[in-house]
Design an enzyme around this catalytic site. Sequence first.
Site, PDB file in Angstrom:
ATOM      1  N   SER A  75      -2.246  -9.736   6.882  1.00 50.51           N
ATOM      2  CA  SER A  75      -2.424 -10.917   7.739  1.00 50.51           C
ATOM      3  C   SER A  75      -1.681 -12.098   7.135  1.00 50.51           C
ATOM      4  O   SER A  75      -1.656 -12.248   5.916  1.00 50.51           O
ATOM      5  CB  SER A  75      -3.907 -11.313   7.845  1.00 50.51           C
ATOM      6  N   TYR A 150      -6.541 -17.636  13.302  1.00 54.04           N
ATOM      7  CA  TYR A 150      -6.907 -16.927  12.069  1.00 54.04           C
ATOM      8  C   TYR A 150      -8.418 -16.713  12.009  1.00 54.04           C
ATOM      9  O   TYR A 150      -8.891 -15.606  11.781  1.00 54.04           O
ATOM     10  CB  TYR A 150      -6.430 -17.750  10.879  1.00 54.04           C
TER      11      TYR A 150
END
Length: 316
Positions: A75, A150
């Site tokens: 990520s 996020y």
Amino acid sequence: MRIVVTGGAGFIGSHLCDRLLADGHEVIAIDNLVTGQAENIAQLAGHERFRYIRHDVSNFIFVPGKVDLIWHLASPASPNPASPYGYPQLPIQTLKVGALGTHNALGLARANQAVFLLTSTSEVYGDPQVHPQREDYWGHVDPVGPRSMYDEAKRFAEAITTAYHRYHGLDTRIARVFNTYGPRMRLDDGRVVPNFLCQALANQALTIYGDGEQTRSFCYIDDLIEGLSRLMITQVNDPLNLGNPHEITVRELAEIVIRLTGSRSGIELLSDRRGPADPQQRRPDISRAKELLDWEPRIDLEDGLRRTIEDFRRRL
Ligand code: UDP
């Protein structure tokens, strides 16, 4: 064991690969290099138990042969909108890797009956109204705020990991990783430690966003890797905080960095760079990790910063 690390060329992922290889395992690192860097794993090229696959885990993951453990780290992780490597510049990739990437990594784990570990984040707590943050705090998150790509991706990732555990009986772990720093962070990552170190080493003003009274708690990479390793071998399926509970203001961090680097830099206050979603304070409550893993950070901030400064000096 035969181990897959998604995000294996990233800051945390590459340190994890080093550790797993040193422990004698076979490691397959998967990374699409959107924010990871090939040089992070260059030292492993040619290692007989290491393999690197360049792949975006948001697409179906194919790994031939049996896999025993999956560490799902992939990520983007920097909140800085000014950095090309920050998740605000990569919103769709960030949401996809948290959702589709986690689904694919869980699918690989299920097909192999592998133990699965998700690196989640303190960002699931948002701008917390409870301090310090314990695992049973549900968070204060704006689903359409500037960090939502996020925060919500990681919250979804925790939810789907939990669903695989509850409904498919998969053996899973969820680490909520707080601010971590150390060698190999991208110089242009945009987070506070790399920014301050690059600025101090170039004798440029350290850019404090807002008034610098916001707090963070910084964990050195080696401590985090030790915590993650202990979590993987401990049957804890609920989320667990991993971080350093030593809390300081961003202004204090700037002063320490200037002192340790011997820099002539001053400080510049950039009030407009501090968005409304930038949490005012953050500190992990790590009582659960202490109790269940017998783990706590050992490397203090100045020591960790010295090691990181050495690495930054080499790379600048
Ligand atoms: N920050 C700062 N100057 C910088 C970069 C960040 O003052 O050059 C501040 C930022 O506003 C935040 C804190 O430092 O309050 C930590 O930011 P970082 O991007 O490292 O990650 P976060 O903890 O916010 O996810």
